[in-house]
Design a protein around this motif. Structure first.
Motif, PDB file in Angstrom:
ATOM      1  N   LEU A 249      -7.834 -46.150  34.554  1.00 42.19           N
ATOM      2  CA  LEU A 249      -8.873 -45.528  33.735  1.00 42.19           C
ATOM      3  C   LEU A 249      -8.310 -44.215  33.207  1.00 42.19           C
ATOM      4  N   ARG A 250      -8.333 -44.058  31.895  1.00 43.29           N
ATOM      5  CA  ARG A 250      -7.830 -42.822  31.290  1.00 43.29           C
ATOM      6  C   ARG A 250      -9.002 -42.077  30.668  1.00 43.29           C
ATOM      7  N   VAL A 251      -9.193 -40.854  31.122  1.00 42.72           N
ATOM      8  CA  VAL A 251     -10.331 -40.043  30.694  1.00 42.72           C
ATOM      9  C   VAL A 251      -9.808 -38.903  29.824  1.00 42.72           C
ATOM     10  N   ARG A 252     -10.191 -38.902  28.567  1.00 44.72           N
ATOM     11  CA  ARG A 252      -9.782 -37.835  27.650  1.00 44.72           C
ATOM     12  C   ARG A 252     -10.958 -36.892  27.450  1.00 44.72           C
ATOM     13  N   ASN A 253     -10.919 -35.773  28.138  1.00 46.61           N
ATOM     14  CA  ASN A 253     -11.951 -34.758  28.057  1.00 46.61           C
ATOM     15  C   ASN A 253     -11.528 -33.675  27.067  1.00 46.61           C
ATOM     16  N   PRO A 254     -12.387 -32.676  26.800  1.00 44.61           N
ATOM     17  CA  PRO A 254     -12.029 -31.675  25.777  1.00 44.61           C
ATOM     18  C   PRO A 254     -10.675 -31.025  25.963  1.00 44.61           C
ATOM     19  N   PHE A 255     -10.309 -30.652  27.194  1.00 53.21           N
ATOM     20  CA  PHE A 255      -9.067 -29.908  27.393  1.00 53.21           C
ATOM     21  C   PHE A 255      -8.106 -30.576  28.368  1.00 53.21           C
ATOM     22  N   ARG A 256      -8.441 -31.774  28.846  1.00 57.59           N
ATOM     23  CA  ARG A 256      -7.560 -32.453  29.799  1.00 57.59           C
ATOM     24  C   ARG A 256      -7.570 -33.957  29.550  1.00 57.59           C
ATOM     25  N   VAL A 257      -6.480 -34.597  29.957  1.00 53.98           N
ATOM     26  CA  VAL A 257      -6.398 -36.057  29.982  1.00 53.98           C
ATOM     27  C   VAL A 257      -6.083 -36.452  31.415  1.00 53.98           C
ATOM     28  N   ILE A 258      -7.000 -37.204  32.026  1.00 52.11           N
ATOM     29  CA  ILE A 258      -6.839 -37.606  33.423  1.00 52.11           C
ATOM     30  C   ILE A 258      -6.584 -39.106  33.472  1.00 52.11           C
TER      31      ILE A 258
ATOM     32  N   ALA B 275      -4.497 -30.292  27.516  1.00 51.74           N
ATOM     33  CA  ALA B 275      -4.393 -30.508  26.066  1.00 51.74           C
ATOM     34  C   ALA B 275      -3.995 -29.195  25.393  1.00 51.74           C
ATOM     35  N   TYR B 276      -2.707 -28.873  25.459  1.00 54.35           N
ATOM     36  CA  TYR B 276      -2.241 -27.633  24.848  1.00 54.35           C
ATOM     37  C   TYR B 276      -2.383 -27.677  23.335  1.00 54.35           C
ATOM     38  N   GLU B 277      -2.373 -28.870  22.755  1.00 54.29           N
ATOM     39  CA  GLU B 277      -2.526 -28.971  21.301  1.00 54.29           C
ATOM     40  C   GLU B 277      -3.912 -28.531  20.845  1.00 54.29           C
ATOM     41  N   ILE B 278      -4.870 -28.493  21.760  1.00 53.90           N
ATOM     42  CA  ILE B 278      -6.209 -27.992  21.459  1.00 53.90           C
ATOM     43  C   ILE B 278      -6.331 -26.535  21.885  1.00 53.90           C
ATOM     44  N   ALA B 279      -5.859 -26.215  23.077  1.00 51.98           N
ATOM     45  CA  ALA B 279      -6.037 -24.873  23.625  1.00 51.98           C
ATOM     46  C   ALA B 279      -5.217 -23.825  22.871  1.00 51.98           C
ATOM     47  N   ALA B 280      -3.971 -24.163  22.509  1.00 47.93           N
ATOM     48  CA  ALA B 280      -3.093 -23.166  21.882  1.00 47.93           C
ATOM     49  C   ALA B 280      -3.645 -22.660  20.548  1.00 47.93           C
ATOM     50  N   PRO B 281      -4.050 -23.522  19.600  1.00 51.73           N
ATOM     51  CA  PRO B 281      -4.620 -22.991  18.358  1.00 51.73           C
ATOM     52  C   PRO B 281      -5.897 -22.184  18.581  1.00 51.73           C
ATOM     53  N   ALA B 282      -6.749 -22.632  19.513  1.00 52.33           N
ATOM     54  CA  ALA B 282      -7.987 -21.900  19.769  1.00 52.33           C
ATOM     55  C   ALA B 282      -7.692 -20.502  20.311  1.00 52.33           C
ATOM     56  N   VAL B 283      -6.735 -20.398  21.233  1.00 49.94           N
ATOM     57  CA  VAL B 283      -6.360 -19.088  21.779  1.00 49.94           C
ATOM     58  C   VAL B 283      -5.754 -18.214  20.692  1.00 49.94           C
ATOM     59  N   ALA B 284      -4.914 -18.804  19.855  1.00 47.34           N
ATOM     60  CA  ALA B 284      -4.303 -18.035  18.762  1.00 47.34           C
ATOM     61  C   ALA B 284      -5.368 -17.517  17.804  1.00 47.34           C
ATOM     62  N   GLY B 285      -6.347 -18.351  17.489  1.00 48.92           N
ATOM     63  CA  GLY B 285      -7.422 -17.911  16.608  1.00 48.92           C
ATOM     64  C   GLY B 285      -8.255 -16.812  17.225  1.00 48.92           C
ATOM     65  N   ALA B 286      -8.518 -16.920  18.532  1.00 54.86           N
ATOM     66  CA  ALA B 286      -9.300 -15.887  19.221  1.00 54.86           C
ATOM     67  C   ALA B 286      -8.552 -14.559  19.233  1.00 54.86           C
ATOM     68  N   ILE B 287      -7.221 -14.612  19.482  1.00 53.43           N
ATOM     69  CA  ILE B 287      -6.421 -13.379  19.492  1.00 53.43           C
ATOM     70  C   ILE B 287      -6.387 -12.745  18.114  1.00 53.43           C
ATOM     71  N   LEU B 288      -6.164 -13.546  17.079  1.00 55.55           N
ATOM     72  CA  LEU B 288      -6.132 -13.022  15.721  1.00 55.55           C
ATOM     73  C   LEU B 288      -7.465 -12.423  15.350  1.00 55.55           C
ATOM     74  N   LEU B 289      -8.549 -13.074  15.702  1.00 53.15           N
ATOM     75  CA  LEU B 289      -9.884 -12.566  15.388  1.00 53.15           C
ATOM     76  C   LEU B 289     -10.134 -11.243  16.124  1.00 53.15           C
ATOM     77  N   ALA B 290      -9.701 -11.156  17.383  1.00 52.88           N
ATOM     78  CA  ALA B 290      -9.880  -9.932  18.139  1.00 52.88           C
ATOM     79  C   ALA B 290      -9.079  -8.778  17.530  1.00 52.88           C
ATOM     80  N   ILE B 291      -7.854  -9.063  17.088  1.00 50.32           N
ATOM     81  CA  ILE B 291      -7.030  -8.032  16.462  1.00 50.32           C
ATOM     82  C   ILE B 291      -7.677  -7.541  15.180  1.00 50.32           C
ATOM     83  N   LEU B 292      -8.174  -8.454  14.375  1.00 45.31           N
ATOM     84  CA  LEU B 292      -8.803  -8.074  13.111  1.00 45.31           C
ATOM     85  C   LEU B 292     -10.055  -7.233  13.354  1.00 45.31           C
TER      86      LEU B 292
END
Length: 228
Positions: free
Chosen positions: A85-94, A207-224
């Motif tokens: 059974l493969r479970v694909r959740n928002p930030f993990r694949v189990i 799921a680094y392909e999801i987490a990495a862009p979100a973190v980058a966007g949050a950092i950029l938004l915080a800097i701005l």
């Protein structure tokens, strides 16, 4: 010219592996598409028509919001195969071999519990309390109709309410759709948990392909925001 007494058998084509059963939430998919359309429309409009820092803020917001919307709406899915059974959740694949699963539990959320005690929520199969209440009401009405039919016609009566033959007795108790899916998964677990190919270790991949862009966007938004 001599003819061989025996001909070698023709090579047999390999048996194709059974495809996984895929379970997803139609309402989540629909909501995700609509949200992404709205976010994209507003973001692109701000990028094109915005002034001063507005395009940069819009860009940072898109980088942050789009992955998050995708993670919680379009991404969740459950893949049920013969061996695992493969479970694909928002930030993990189990990935859970059937032999490592202790139970599939339904409460306020649907979960898979491993033999080691770990619990993983099935985001793609959300519990609908409204659907459960609707199924309960349907069962209550069916029971009332069955009792009414038995009182008027006796055990040999085959006419239900309104004179429709066989309408008083349903094929089975009504069930919410997600509860039916959990029943299917429990059936697969019962059938496959002892199979030799369904053994192994539970693996979890982030799921680094999801987490990495979100973190980058949050950092950029915080800097701005900080430099504004």
């Amino acid at each position: 010219m001599t003819t061989p007494d025996h001909q070698s058998p023709a090579p047999q084509s390999p048996v194709p592996a059974a495809k996984d059963r895929i379970y997803r939430s139609p309402m989540a998919l629909l909501g995700g598409v609509l949200l992404l359309a709205i976010v994209g429309w507003l973001g692109v409009d701000a990028l094109i028509k915005g002034h001063d820092r507005t395009p940069w803020l819009a860009l940072a917001g898109l980088i942050l919001v789009v992955p998050l919307v995708t993670a919680f709406t379009l991404r969740p899915a459950v893949f049920a195969g013969d061996d695992r059974l493969r479970v694909r959740n928002p930030f993990r694949v189990i990935t859970l071999p059937w032999g490592q699963i202790a139970s599939l539990r339904s409460g306020y959320s649907n979960e898979v519990v491993t033999k080691s005690g770990a619990k993983y929520q099935l985001w793609a199969i959300p519990v609908s309390l409204r659907a459960r209440k609707k199924a309960t009401r349907q069962q209550t009405r069916a029971d009332a109709q069955a009792r009414a039919g038995g009182a008027t016609g006796g055990p040999g009566n085959h006419l239900g309410v309104g004179g429709l033959r066989g309408s008083a007795v349903p094929d089975g108790p009504p069930r919410a759709e997600t509860d039916k899916i959990m029943d299917e998964l429990r059936g697969l677990l019962e059938d496959r948990e002892q199979a030799e190919t369904a053994q192994g270790e539970v693996t979890v991949r982030w799921a680094y392909e999801i987490a990495a862009p979100a973190v980058a966007g949050a950092i950029l938004l915080a800097i701005l925001r900080a430099t504004g």
